[in-house]
Each structure stands twice: as C-alpha cells, then as structure tokens.
Scaffold this motif. Sequence first.
Motif, PDB file in Angstrom:
ATOM      1  N   ASP A 316     -20.815  18.803  -2.120  1.00  0.00           N
ATOM      2  CA  ASP A 316     -19.784  18.601  -3.139  1.00  0.00           C
ATOM      3  C   ASP A 316     -18.437  19.138  -2.665  1.00  0.00           C
ATOM      4  N   LEU A 317     -18.454  20.288  -2.008  1.00  0.00           N
ATOM      5  CA  LEU A 317     -17.216  20.868  -1.478  1.00  0.00           C
ATOM      6  C   LEU A 317     -16.556  19.911  -0.490  1.00  0.00           C
ATOM      7  N   ALA A 318     -17.329  19.384   0.456  1.00  0.00           N
ATOM      8  CA  ALA A 318     -16.768  18.457   1.430  1.00  0.00           C
ATOM      9  C   ALA A 318     -16.167  17.238   0.741  1.00  0.00           C
ATOM     10  N   ALA A 319     -16.890  16.693  -0.243  1.00  0.00           N
ATOM     11  CA  ALA A 319     -16.377  15.513  -0.957  1.00  0.00           C
ATOM     12  C   ALA A 319     -15.104  15.841  -1.716  1.00  0.00           C
ATOM     13  N   SER A 320     -15.062  17.011  -2.356  1.00  0.00           N
ATOM     14  CA  SER A 320     -13.900  17.405  -3.147  1.00  0.00           C
ATOM     15  C   SER A 320     -12.667  17.617  -2.275  1.00  0.00           C
ATOM     16  N   MET A 321     -12.882  18.165  -1.076  1.00  0.00           N
ATOM     17  CA  MET A 321     -11.758  18.470  -0.189  1.00  0.00           C
ATOM     18  C   MET A 321     -11.392  17.298   0.722  1.00  0.00           C
ATOM     19  N   GLY A 322     -12.163  16.229   0.669  1.00  0.00           N
ATOM     20  CA  GLY A 322     -11.885  15.097   1.532  1.00  0.00           C
ATOM     21  C   GLY A 322     -12.310  15.309   2.968  1.00  0.00           C
ATOM     22  N   TRP A 323     -13.234  16.256   3.196  1.00  0.00           N
ATOM     23  CA  TRP A 323     -13.744  16.503   4.541  1.00  0.00           C
ATOM     24  C   TRP A 323     -14.878  15.529   4.828  1.00  0.00           C
ATOM     25  N   ASP A 324     -14.984  15.109   6.052  1.00  0.00           N
ATOM     26  CA  ASP A 324     -15.935  14.054   6.401  1.00  0.00           C
ATOM     27  C   ASP A 324     -17.378  14.518   6.470  1.00  0.00           C
ATOM     28  N   TYR A 325     -17.597  15.808   6.773  1.00  0.00           N
ATOM     29  CA  TYR A 325     -18.939  16.244   7.166  1.00  0.00           C
ATOM     30  C   TYR A 325     -19.405  17.484   6.399  1.00  0.00           C
ATOM     31  N   THR A 326     -20.724  17.657   6.364  1.00  0.00           N
ATOM     32  CA  THR A 326     -21.335  18.922   5.970  1.00  0.00           C
ATOM     33  C   THR A 326     -22.469  19.206   6.941  1.00  0.00           C
ATOM     34  N   LEU A 327     -22.628  20.468   7.295  1.00  0.00           N
ATOM     35  CA  LEU A 327     -23.640  20.849   8.280  1.00  0.00           C
ATOM     36  C   LEU A 327     -24.869  21.445   7.603  1.00  0.00           C
ATOM     37  N   ASP A 521     -15.929  29.181   4.479  1.00  0.00           N
ATOM     38  CA  ASP A 521     -16.005  29.901   3.200  1.00  0.00           C
ATOM     39  C   ASP A 521     -16.915  29.180   2.207  1.00  0.00           C
ATOM     40  N   ARG A 522     -17.324  29.925   1.177  1.00  0.00           N
ATOM     41  CA  ARG A 522     -18.104  29.363   0.067  1.00  0.00           C
ATOM     42  C   ARG A 522     -17.206  28.460  -0.777  1.00  0.00           C
ATOM     43  N   PRO A 523     -17.769  27.563  -1.564  1.00  0.00           N
ATOM     44  CA  PRO A 523     -16.943  26.608  -2.312  1.00  0.00           C
ATOM     45  C   PRO A 523     -15.850  27.248  -3.152  1.00  0.00           C
ATOM     46  N   GLU A 524     -16.175  28.320  -3.884  1.00  0.00           N
ATOM     47  CA  GLU A 524     -15.157  28.913  -4.750  1.00  0.00           C
ATOM     48  C   GLU A 524     -13.992  29.491  -3.957  1.00  0.00           C
ATOM     49  N   GLY A 525     -14.229  29.846  -2.684  1.00  0.00           N
ATOM     50  CA  GLY A 525     -13.145  30.331  -1.844  1.00  0.00           C
ATOM     51  C   GLY A 525     -12.051  29.304  -1.672  1.00  0.00           C
ATOM     52  N   TYR A 526     -12.420  28.024  -1.701  1.00  0.00           N
ATOM     53  CA  TYR A 526     -11.442  26.945  -1.592  1.00  0.00           C
ATOM     54  C   TYR A 526     -10.998  26.424  -2.954  1.00  0.00           C
TER      55      TYR A 526
END
Length: 641
Positions: A316-327, A521-526
């Motif tokens: 969800d964090l990657a999608a919210s920030m527009g980042w392409d990937y999650t590891l 960072d964890r999601p709330e950090g962003y």
Amino acid sequence: MKKRIGSITLIFIISISFVNSQTVSIISPNRKVNVQLFNQQSGNWYLKVNYKNGGKQTEVIPQIDLGLVCSEADFSKGLKFLKAGKSKSIQENYTMLHGKKTDCSNSGNEVVAFFENSGKAKVNLIIRAYNDGVAFCYEFPGKNVAYKVTDELTAYTIPDSTMRWLQKFNPANEGLYAKMADGTEQKDWAYPALFSTPDTSCWFLIHEADVNRNFCGSKLTNYGDKTKYKITFPDEWNGRGTGEVQPTVTLPWKSPWRVIVMGSLADIVESTLVNDVSAPSVIVDTEWIKPGVASWNYWSDNHGTKDYKTVCKFADLAASMGWDYTLLDWEWDAMTNGGNLEDALRYIHSLGVKPLIWYNSGGEHTWVGATPKDRMLTHENRMEEFAKLKKLGIVGVKVDFFESEKQDMINYYLDILEDAAKFEIMVYFHGCLVPRGWQRTYPHLMTYEGVRGAEWYNNSPELTTTAPEHNATLPFTRNVVGAMDYTPVTFTNSQYPHITSYGHELALSVLFESAMQHMADRPEGYYELPDAAKSFLKTVPNTWDDTKLLDGYPGEFTVMARQKGANWYIGGISGIQKEKTQKLNFSFLSENVKYKLTLISDGIHDKTFSVKHLVVDNTSTIDVKMLRRGGFAAELTPLNN
C-alpha cells in the motif's frame, strides 16, 4: 595444446628503486595526467603517475610496483623490453540505463609495452591515461594454456603526509571509512581507497574494474611496508574456506584493470572510469530493465515479510507514493497471519506494484541458515526458480550472503546474472563485493549492498553516532564506483535511533545513487511527512542524466546536483556537530533559463522542515542553513518563457 597447470613457477616482477631511464610515457587527452614507465636496471620496471593543473605538476604516486607470480615460465630476471606500441586514442561512446550519468565516454590514450624473458615467453603491460585518471592491466598472449596465478605484486607507494580515507576490509564490505594522514595502521583495506596529495592539488581513488571469470577480486594490504598498498588475493577463510585463493587463468588473458581515478574532488565524484574500462553490455534487449524505488519492510520489522498484513501495508505504501516496487525479504516462504506468498503477490499486483524477492545465496560459503537458502546455488536450481518467478510476476531478486571474492564466487555472481537474464529478471546483491563495472556489462544488475547502510541501525548502537560523518564520506568513496543499496531516507527510528535531521535524511534520496532505491522507513514515517517532503519523495528520480559535485569534503559535508531531463535535484548534508551555512551557486544551470526552486531544508529543529519557493537562474546564489548533522533537498524545474 592441452590445458595444464605446470609445476614450474612463472614470476613476472617489475620492481622499483633508483630511476636510470624513462622508457614509455602516455599523456591524457587534456594533458593533465601523465603515466611513465621506468627502468631501474635490466628487467626491472615500474610506473609513476603525475598530475598537472594550472602549470603545476604534482607527483601523485611516485612508484607503482608491477608483477605477477604464475606457473610455466620465469619472468623474474632478465626481462627484456621489446618495444612500445604506437600510442593510440581510445574513443567509445556508450549509454547507461542507470547510474550517475546516461551518456558516457570511454576516451583516453593507450600504449602497450611488450616484454619477453630469456625463454622468449611474452607478457604485455597495457597503460591508459584518461582525463580523470589512469588504468593499466597485464596481458598474456598465447592460447590453450592455463596458469595458476599465485600472487600479484602490484603495489601503490603512498608516502606519509598523504591524507587517506580507508575502510578495513571484511568480505561483506560493510565497514566505516577512517581518515588518516599516514600508513601507521597496517591492515587489509577495502576498495575503493581515497587519497589526497599533501598539497591537496590532486585527489585520487584506487579501485579495480572488469573483474571476470578469469580472475578473482582483490583488496589492498600494507603489511610488509606501510607505504606500499599491495594488491592481495582473498584469504583462505573467506567463504568459510570454500574455493581456491589463487585464480587459474586461461591464455590469452588480460587481468582486471587497475584503476586510479584522479583530479579534483569533483572529478572523483563525477567519474565513470570504472564503467568506462569495463566490458560493454551483453544484453541486447533492455526494455524489461526498469530502475525504480521500492518499499522495504525489514528495517522497521526484521520479520516483516513473515506477516501477510505487514507485506500488504508496504505494498500500500508503494502504491500511495507512486513507487514501482515492494521487496519481499527473508521468511517469505514462512508467511502467515492471513495469507501466504501467492496471496501477497495477488494483492501486490492488484495495486499495480511489482514485487521483488529475497534469496539466501546458499551453499557452504555462508553460515546463515535463513530460508529459502539453496535455490540460487546451481544452474538447475536457478532455472527452475526463475521459471517459477516469471510465472508469478516477480521481476527481481535480491541475493544475499556471498562473503567471498575468490574466483569461484566471481563465477557464481556471473552465473546468477546470466541465468536471470534468460527470464528477464533483474538482480541485486547483498553481503557482497563492491561494484567492479558489471553494471555496464550486465545492466539488469541494479545495485549492490557492499556498504554499511541503514540496516546497521538494527545491529548495534554504533551507527547512531557515526552515520552523519559516514554519510558525508560515502559520496566520495563507495558510491563513486557504482550503485549503493544503503536503504536510505528514514524519519522514524529502528532498534537504535538516528541523530541525523529530517533534512539530512531527505537529501539522501538524491545523494545516494542506486538503480533500485529501497526506502527503508515504515509507512507512517512517510505518510506523516509535510506535503512538500512527501511530494519530493513521490517524484525524485533514482537514475540520472548527469551528476555534479557542487561542494564538499569527505566526512564533513556534501552538496551534489543531479539532472533528470530538464530538471535538476540537489542534495546537501552535513556530517559535523555544528550548524553550517551553505552557499548554493547555480552556475551549472542552462543559460538564459529561469527555474522554479523548491527548497526543503532544516527547520527550527531536526524533526522539522523549512520550505521555500524561489525563482533562480545560473547567475543566482542563495544561502542555506543546515543544522548540526543536518541537510536539505531541492528541485529545480525550468519555467516556460
């Protein structure tokens, strides 16, 4: 001729002492760098490197011992200089998919010195002078013969009073750089090693490039003579004792390039010399290779991938920030709490995010038992696993725990890269060597660890106090030679806190170059960042068209500008314990163009930001205040006329 390793020792030694005659000289295209080959007496040779700038010539490295100890013939005495080939120009333009610069140029001058021994056996020394440094390598002509190389005698003489930034070697290359004025400490030293001449007129960085299957990786040691930094093969204990220390080479053969990047600090930081001398890409179709930014759950939760719900939160964090990937890091094969790997992948894909996945490199070379362990170990394992990953829509693998640079491990790295390419799967390495130019040859190699990164906030309290200086050293050392998976940009704390400011952390997204940039960072950090900082992290690139060092000094501060298209991004950090006012000069911008500047700098304390919007051009200058251990980030966008 049948390949064999003979019992007769071949020794090719080119030693150093009093200079009687100069034999060969090669000068860089800009005439600043001069390499000279000298003869002490019959059969004894060495190199000297000089740098000329503003009419002043500096003896940068007074002597470089040369030599190889191999099998089959004796090159230790009576080495006869046959001739020097005609100097020729090296002119090659190439494009990088990722890195500090898109359009690169391998442009220098080359000369080859030819030698033979009393038995008519031949060895060549290839010497190149570039505008930003020197490269040389050994060459054995012939064919269908195998030699065992028992030692390389190349050694760089670095006089005391030369300032140096050195990292004690460990097989994972995760140490800290120490600043020293002499060679008092006699140790194993890691690449790259940074030096500054006593008059500070020239900086130089020693490294190696284009290591391939026909050799091993090396390090530097100065045990015998503290002023001589000798190229040294891996230790027997590396990789838990697996693999041969001494490499076997097959003729015809060229050694890895011995590289000295040199000039101003800006020349060091901006150099692409390590890639320039490395082999061109072997990948014809590169459309599937997509650099990007990834969310990563390990830093904030060491067992995050074991938990399906945590995996979903980072997707969800990657999608919210527009980042392409999650590891998906370790323990993905033991995922519980609402779903397994297949469930997680379905969720990740439903968000339009692409998954990456971790593997233990496996085998007896690593003591780490974390699973999955052996699925990358053999060609058969890899082909089976990559076929599964392709069907699952997993686009990249992180392979961990190599812990050796012996020839067998170099082959293992390259085996993984070549097999992954068959399935169009991107790769990056952890617990590994530092870059040797492979990102040019294998552009689907996205990044390497080989650095003491943010993960160390989990390991001990040490990085809490050392990170500011360490972060301000890496742009001049480790990150010069290739992508660096530091896993940066954290605002909350892991097991041990950080004392860098929010502005400092934001700047790392620009300063630290990695084609797969893992935001740790964890999601709330962003999510809890103010709009300007959050927007910056949504759009900041991680591949660059150009890179410029604006100001800095190793360990104290770094200010760097990077270009992507028409836009420029600036990152600046301080590694010192007092406030600093940094003057920003925008002379690097295009002429007659005005730019909108969004400046995000330290606020009133280290967990706040100050945001300014200005219009600047290439004649503008502004002052930026950095808190102790602080920093800032900026974006410059051209305004329409």
